[in-house]
Design a protein around this motif. Structure first.
Motif, short mmCIF file in Angstrom:
data_model
loop_
_atom_site.label_atom_id
_atom_site.label_comp_id
_atom_site.label_asym_id
_atom_site.label_seq_id
_atom_site.Cartn_x
_atom_site.Cartn_y
_atom_site.Cartn_z
N TYR A 25 12.67 3.04 -0.48
CA TYR A 25 11.59 2.85 0.50
C TYR A 25 10.24 3.20 -0.12
CZ TYR A 25 10.27 2.39 5.40
OH TYR A 25 9.77 1.94 6.59
N GLY A 26 9.26 2.31 0.00
CA GLY A 26 7.91 2.60 -0.50
C GLY A 26 7.73 2.33 -1.98
N SER A 27 8.72 1.70 -2.65
CA SER A 27 8.59 1.55 -4.10
C SER A 27 8.09 0.16 -4.52
CB SER A 27 9.93 1.85 -4.79
OG SER A 27 10.90 0.91 -4.37
N LEU A 28 8.16 -0.82 -3.65
CA LEU A 28 7.65 -2.15 -4.02
C LEU A 28 6.13 -2.19 -3.83
CD1 LEU A 28 10.37 -4.55 -2.48
CD2 LEU A 28 10.02 -3.96 -4.89
N PRO A 29 5.43 -3.04 -4.61
CA PRO A 29 3.97 -3.04 -4.54
C PRO A 29 3.45 -3.44 -3.14
CG PRO A 29 4.78 -4.83 -5.93
CD PRO A 29 5.96 -4.00 -5.57
N VAL A 30 2.36 -2.78 -2.73
CA VAL A 30 1.73 -3.08 -1.43
C VAL A 30 0.32 -3.54 -1.70
CG1 VAL A 30 1.10 -2.17 0.82
CG2 VAL A 30 3.00 -1.16 -0.43
N GLU A 65 13.33 -3.37 0.02
CA GLU A 65 13.33 -1.91 0.23
C GLU A 65 14.35 -1.60 1.31
OE1 GLU A 65 9.51 -0.31 1.14
OE2 GLU A 65 8.67 -0.89 -0.80
N VAL A 66 15.03 -0.47 1.13
CA VAL A 66 16.07 -0.10 2.08
C VAL A 66 15.55 1.04 2.95
CG1 VAL A 66 18.44 0.75 2.26
CG2 VAL A 66 17.78 -0.70 0.37
N GLY A 97 14.06 -2.29 4.83
CA GLY A 97 12.81 -1.57 5.10
C GLY A 97 11.70 -2.56 5.40
N ASN A 98 10.45 -2.13 5.21
CA ASN A 98 9.31 -2.96 5.62
C ASN A 98 8.79 -3.88 4.53
OD1 ASN A 98 9.35 -1.85 8.12
ND2 ASN A 98 7.73 -0.36 7.73
N GLU A 104 2.79 1.97 9.02
CA GLU A 104 3.89 2.62 9.72
C GLU A 104 4.72 3.47 8.74
OE1 GLU A 104 7.60 3.61 11.28
OE2 GLU A 104 7.41 2.11 9.70
N SER A 105 4.99 2.93 7.54
CA SER A 105 5.76 3.70 6.55
C SER A 105 5.00 4.98 6.21
CB SER A 105 5.95 2.91 5.25
OG SER A 105 6.54 1.69 5.52
#
Ligand code: DLL
Length: 438
Positions: free
Chosen positions: A417-422, A378-379, A357-358, A193-194
């Motif tokens: 947003y999007g900076s933590l490991p996935v 994440e914000v 965030g997600n 989704e992000s």
């Protein structure tokens, strides 16, 4: 009125006494298979269960000792095999953390039986042969890929074996082939989704309507978030490699607990400390006996997963009991300065806050003699700003919201947003950096 779909109405809506009679018959079959393995030949005989005839009622299940993960590891590679090696056609394994894999072998009938349970699960969510199914999960030794692949084909859907990762390619496949259903871990669905937003993929360009999400714990708020963001229905899917993989328990269209397919598995809930059964409806450790696999029998297997049965019947008419959402494992509980904390408690709070965030990460460290809990969150992009005052106010709000239910004062770090490991597979939400020998 919803028209509920049944794959096999005779079995799915069977009355409880018939279902129990069927379980008893299958349990005897499972004990007979088990006695052919080196492990159970010894373990069952020591317990006085030297023949399937000892099992006269379902209550006799309790005469069988529990099997634990370390038993499976110690039995590696063939201690649990009940058929000649040339009859097995597939294996799946999970590597775990200590290195020795737990390996499950299947013969041809085992694969067919497992596939039928996955097909039944998929059909119970209202999918059928008109659906286009993109299986966005890891293929290979992990059971999620091939298990859902075979189940999807059995239902007659068009199956796209996309595997996990590479969101740009996932979006292209969805558009090109009109994907209506996807399967992924809940954390990968949040990541999708992000990425949709980042890459400007318009929701209207996709035909997506449903997702199967499982293989890791997630909260009801996470489900609601995914459903709202992607405008789809999300169905919880539970399974484990030791019990074949996915297709052990699954939500129907009512989305209110997971039907444990009781003609394939016997479920018990025990107190993990005393090993006694808990009272009907209470939470405890789920113990499963596999009634549908010949090549690698497993009896009274301690899953370490925490759940409990709903006591009231399901509106869909299925008689197979429903498990509550698995909130965690007996072994993932953190003890922080003496306070017990399950990662799921943090997830519930994070996912219920629109500012968050997600993605998030729980970090535990030693600071002097004390434990220190940090939650990295994440914000939402709209809220991330250079204004330190605003960020601090937001941080404080999140900290207070977290502290109330967990009774621990966490340090909160806000991340872009999007900076933590996935991760493409199961997401690791906890980093416990405390020295192990203290
Ligand atoms: O995760 C099988 C699977 C594949 C299930 C695809 C669902 C979808 P394992 O890798 O052996 O097998 O991991 C099993 O994952 O004991 C639980 O702790 C956890 N788990 C699986 N599904 C759920 C779920 C597959 N829906 C372990 N909710 C299990 C919570 C889950 N935890």
């Amino acid at each position: 009125m919803t028209a509920y779909q049944y794959w096999n109405p005779g079995v799915e809506t069977m009355n409880r006494s018939e279902l129990k009679a069927l379980q008893l018959e299958k349990l005897k079959w499972a004990v007979k298979n088990a006695l052919r393995t080196p492990f159970y030949a010894k373990r069952l005989k020591e317990a006085g269960v030297d023949s399937p005839d000892v099992i006269k009622t379902l209550d006799d299940l309790r005469r069988i000792p529990f099997t634990a993960k370390h038993d499976l590891r110690n039995g590696f590679p063939y201690g649990f095999l009940s058929v000649p090696k040339d009859e097995i056609i597939r294996l799946h394994a999970s590597s775990g953390t200590t290195g020795t894999p737990t390996t499950i072998y299947f013969n041809r009938e085992d694969i067919a039986r497992w596939t039928a349970f996955v097909a039944r699960s998929i059909y119970a969510t209202g999918c059928n042969k008109t659906d286009v199914f993109q299986n966005m999960i890891t293929y290979g030794l992990f059971t999620g890929g091939l298990g859902f692949h075979a189940g999807g084909e059995e239902v007659g859907m068009l199956v796209i074996p996309s595997g996990a990762g590479n969101t740009a390619r996932q979006f292209r496949l969805m558009r090109d082939f009109g994907t209506t259903v996807v399967h992924a871990t809940p954390s990968f669905l949040l990541h999708v989704e992000s990425k949709m937003r980042e890459e400007g993929v318009k929701r209207e360009s996709l035909k997506l309507r449903k997702a199967f999400a499982g293989a890791e714990p997630y909260s009801e708020d996470t489900r609601k978030r995914i459903e709202a963001l992607l405008a789809i229905d999300v169905y919880n899917s539970y399974g484990l490699s030791e019990m074949n993989g996915p297709g052990v328990a699954f939500e129907c269209q009512c989305k209110n607990g997971l039907h444990l397919w009781e003609d394939g598995y016997i479920g018990e809930i025990i107190n993990p400390d005393t090993l006694d059964p808990v009272k009907e409806g209470e939470t405890g450790e789920l113990v499963l006996t596999c009634l549908c696999r010949e090549a690698t029998p497993l009896l009274r297997y301690r899953t370490r997963d925490l759940s409990g049965f709903y006591t009231e019947p399901c509106a869909c008419g299925r008689t197979h009991r429903r498990l509550r959402r698995i909130t965690g494992r007996t072994d993932d509980m953190l003890i922080i300065n003496g306070v017990n904390l399950f990662p799921s408690q943090i997830e519930e709070v994070v996912m219920s806050m629109k500012e968050a965030g997600n993605n998030y990460l729980i970090v535990v460290e030693k600071e002097g003699v004390l434990d220190r809990l940090t939650v990295r969150i994440e914000v939402s992009p709209a809220l991330f700003t250079d204004d330190a005052r605003l960020l601090n106010a937001l941080k404080e709000k999140i900290r207070k919201t977290l502290q109330a239910p967990i009774t621990i004062n966490p340090r909160v770090e806000l991340h872009e947003y999007g900076s933590l490991p996935v991760s493409e597979g199961k997401t690791k939400r906890v980093q416990d950096n405390r020295p192990k020998d203290i």
